[in-house]
Write a protein that holds these residues in place. Structure first.
Motif, PDB file in Angstrom:
ATOM      1  N   SER A  37      -0.292  -9.743 -15.219  1.00  0.00           N
ATOM      2  CA  SER A  37       0.669  -9.089 -14.385  1.00  0.00           C
ATOM      3  C   SER A  37       0.509  -7.443 -14.234  1.00  0.00           C
ATOM      4  O   SER A  37       0.446  -6.931 -13.213  1.00  0.00           O
ATOM      5  CB  SER A  37       2.055  -9.370 -14.824  1.00  0.00           C
ATOM      6  OG  SER A  37       2.388  -8.892 -16.143  1.00  0.00           O
ATOM      7  N   ALA A  60      -0.898  -5.314 -10.853  1.00  0.00           N
ATOM      8  CA  ALA A  60      -0.102  -4.088 -10.582  1.00  0.00           C
ATOM      9  C   ALA A  60      -0.985  -2.780 -10.694  1.00  0.00           C
ATOM     10  O   ALA A  60      -1.052  -1.931  -9.715  1.00  0.00           O
ATOM     11  CB  ALA A  60       1.159  -3.691 -11.348  1.00  0.00           C
ATOM     12  N   LEU A  78       4.859  -8.170 -11.415  1.00  0.00           N
ATOM     13  CA  LEU A  78       5.018  -8.808  -9.997  1.00  0.00           C
ATOM     14  C   LEU A  78       5.699  -8.194  -9.099  1.00  0.00           C
ATOM     15  O   LEU A  78       5.499  -8.027  -7.949  1.00  0.00           O
ATOM     16  CB  LEU A  78       5.606 -10.406 -10.312  1.00  0.00           C
ATOM     17  CG  LEU A  78       4.682 -11.416 -11.018  1.00  0.00           C
ATOM     18  CD1 LEU A  78       5.261 -12.594 -11.361  1.00  0.00           C
ATOM     19  CD2 LEU A  78       3.212 -11.540 -10.051  1.00  0.00           C
ATOM     20  N   ALA A  79       6.934  -7.622  -9.746  1.00  0.00           N
ATOM     21  CA  ALA A  79       7.721  -6.599  -8.794  1.00  0.00           C
ATOM     22  C   ALA A  79       6.810  -5.432  -8.288  1.00  0.00           C
ATOM     23  O   ALA A  79       7.029  -4.839  -7.172  1.00  0.00           O
ATOM     24  CB  ALA A  79       9.010  -6.293  -9.659  1.00  0.00           C
ATOM     25  N   ALA A 112       3.885  -5.409  -7.758  1.00  0.00           N
ATOM     26  CA  ALA A 112       2.646  -5.871  -6.820  1.00  0.00           C
ATOM     27  C   ALA A 112       3.455  -6.259  -5.454  1.00  0.00           C
ATOM     28  O   ALA A 112       3.005  -5.716  -4.556  1.00  0.00           O
ATOM     29  CB  ALA A 112       2.029  -7.185  -7.477  1.00  0.00           C
ATOM     30  N   ALA A 113       4.658  -6.726  -5.701  1.00  0.00           N
ATOM     31  CA  ALA A 113       5.521  -6.884  -4.354  1.00  0.00           C
ATOM     32  C   ALA A 113       5.714  -5.703  -3.955  1.00  0.00           C
ATOM     33  O   ALA A 113       5.475  -5.555  -2.364  1.00  0.00           O
ATOM     34  CB  ALA A 113       6.702  -7.774  -4.746  1.00  0.00           C
ATOM     35  N   ALA A 114       6.057  -4.726  -4.521  1.00  0.00           N
ATOM     36  CA  ALA A 114       6.290  -3.425  -3.654  1.00  0.00           C
ATOM     37  C   ALA A 114       5.133  -2.869  -3.162  1.00  0.00           C
ATOM     38  O   ALA A 114       5.253  -2.003  -2.144  1.00  0.00           O
ATOM     39  CB  ALA A 114       6.875  -2.483  -4.863  1.00  0.00           C
ATOM     40  N   CYS A 165       2.617  -4.240  -1.981  1.00  0.00           N
ATOM     41  CA  CYS A 165       2.301  -4.930  -0.826  1.00  0.00           C
ATOM     42  C   CYS A 165       3.446  -4.907   0.524  1.00  0.00           C
ATOM     43  O   CYS A 165       2.855  -4.612   1.609  1.00  0.00           O
ATOM     44  CB  CYS A 165       2.214  -6.510  -1.137  1.00  0.00           C
ATOM     45  SG  CYS A 165       1.039  -7.132  -1.757  1.00  0.00           S
ATOM     46  N   ALA A 166       4.551  -4.335   0.064  1.00  0.00           N
ATOM     47  CA  ALA A 166       5.288  -3.858   1.174  1.00  0.00           C
ATOM     48  C   ALA A 166       4.954  -2.546   1.601  1.00  0.00           C
ATOM     49  O   ALA A 166       5.343  -2.120   2.907  1.00  0.00           O
ATOM     50  CB  ALA A 166       6.746  -3.959   0.851  1.00  0.00           C
ATOM     51  N   THR A 168       4.111   1.616 -13.329  1.00  0.00           N
ATOM     52  CA  THR A 168       2.858   0.860 -13.766  1.00  0.00           C
ATOM     53  C   THR A 168       2.327   1.537 -14.836  1.00  0.00           C
ATOM     54  O   THR A 168       1.719   0.688 -15.829  1.00  0.00           O
ATOM     55  CB  THR A 168       1.967   1.000 -12.559  1.00  0.00           C
ATOM     56  OG1 THR A 168       2.536   0.526 -11.194  1.00  0.00           O
ATOM     57  CG2 THR A 168       0.514   0.385 -12.820  1.00  0.00           C
TER      58      THR A 168
END
Length: 289
Positions: A14, A18, A139-140, A142-144, A146-147, A183
């Motif tokens: 994870s 990131a 994961l949070a 990585a999601a941020a 991507c957004a 990160t």
């Protein structure tokens, strides 16, 4: 698989994802030096927490996120230049010496291994709870990313046009650096603050050499970072005399060397093919008519 290795794989995967995604935009925005500054902030924050007698991770995350926001606020359009980063880094190092002195004099009877853990990482010592928290944070992030990827790419490639279209360029830059801070705090637990820059820059630099397509490079950077962590953990497990931080960074450096060699051979075969170039920290002025 031994339980300690499973925890290391969960946390390392994870964090690597990131770091790879964030690192790609660090390379694209020519802000790799900011990653180095926040790696020092991680150590300073952990020393401040130890000196105050609170949880080390509290100081770790507070210092890196605050440092990222400070860099974004001081820089032009939320993108800190080398002068801002250099001055901030010097101040952070000075604070680190101060908190180190406080910790050494006031808490000399405490366990001194905590500071060493932040410097060099301790991924094989991560507990199940720490692995779960680190995994969710990774994961949070990585999601941020991507957004943020689409608007941040526009703001990176052409900040003036992005601002004209109504994008909050300065806010985007500050948010990105805050995400970088999270990160950096995460990755310090895996490879340590001293080697953090390698995990941020090497996979992303390799991805930039391997493809000129930004979104493909973005995803490739995350994949290469995970591969580096897996290879590093496997090597450290097989050769127990090697510390995992070293093997992870060694795998990352091997990745970028292979990417560089492949890029050179491809450029020699096709001179018109060039990898993606990092954006200049200061946009060139428009040519006069």
């Amino acid at each position: 698989m031994p339980l300690f290795l499973l925890h290391a794989v969960v946390a390392g995967t994870s964090v690597a994802l990131a770091a790879g995604l964030v690192g790609y935009f660090l390379v694209l925005r020519a802000q790799v030096f900011a990653g180095d500054a926040l790696s020092h902030a991680a150590f300073t924050g952990s020393l401040a927490a130890l000196a105050a007698g609170v949880d080390l991770r509290l100081g770790l995350f507070a210092a890196t996120v605050a440092g990222g926001l400070a860099l974004g606020g001081l820089g032009r359009r939320g993108q800190a230049d080398d002068v801002v980063i250099g001055n901030t880094l010097s101040w952070i190092l000075g604070l680190g010496v101060f908190f180190l002195t406080l910790y050494a004099t006031r808490r000399s009877t405490d366990d001194g291994s905590a500071g060493v853990t932040v410097l060099f990482g301790s991924i094989f010592g991560i507990s199940a709870g720490q692995a779960a928290v680190t995994g969710m944070l990774g994961l949070a992030v990585a999601a941020a990313m991507c957004a943020l990827a689409r608007p941040l790419l526009f703001a990176t490639v052409d900040p003036l046009a992005a601002a004209a279209r109504g994008l909050p360029v300065r806010v985007l830059g500050a948010v990105f650096l805050a995400v970088l801070g999270v990160t950096a705090a995460e990755a310090s637990q895996v490879v340590g603050s001293l080697l953090l820059l390698g995990l941020l820059a090497a996979p992303a630099g390799a991805a930039a050499l391997l493809t000129a397509r930004p979104y493909a490079g973005f995803l490739l950077a995350g994949a290469l970072a995970m591969l580096d962590v897996w290879l590093g953990l496997a090597a450290a497990y097989v050769f127990d005399a090697l510390p995992p931080s070293f093997t992870i960074i060694a795998a990352a450096m091997l990745t970028i060397l292979v990417a560089w060699a492949w890029s050179r051979s491809r450029s020699a075969a096709d001179p018109g093919n060039r990898p993606v170039q990092a954006a200049s920290a200061t946009p060139e002025p428009a040519a006069k008519p």
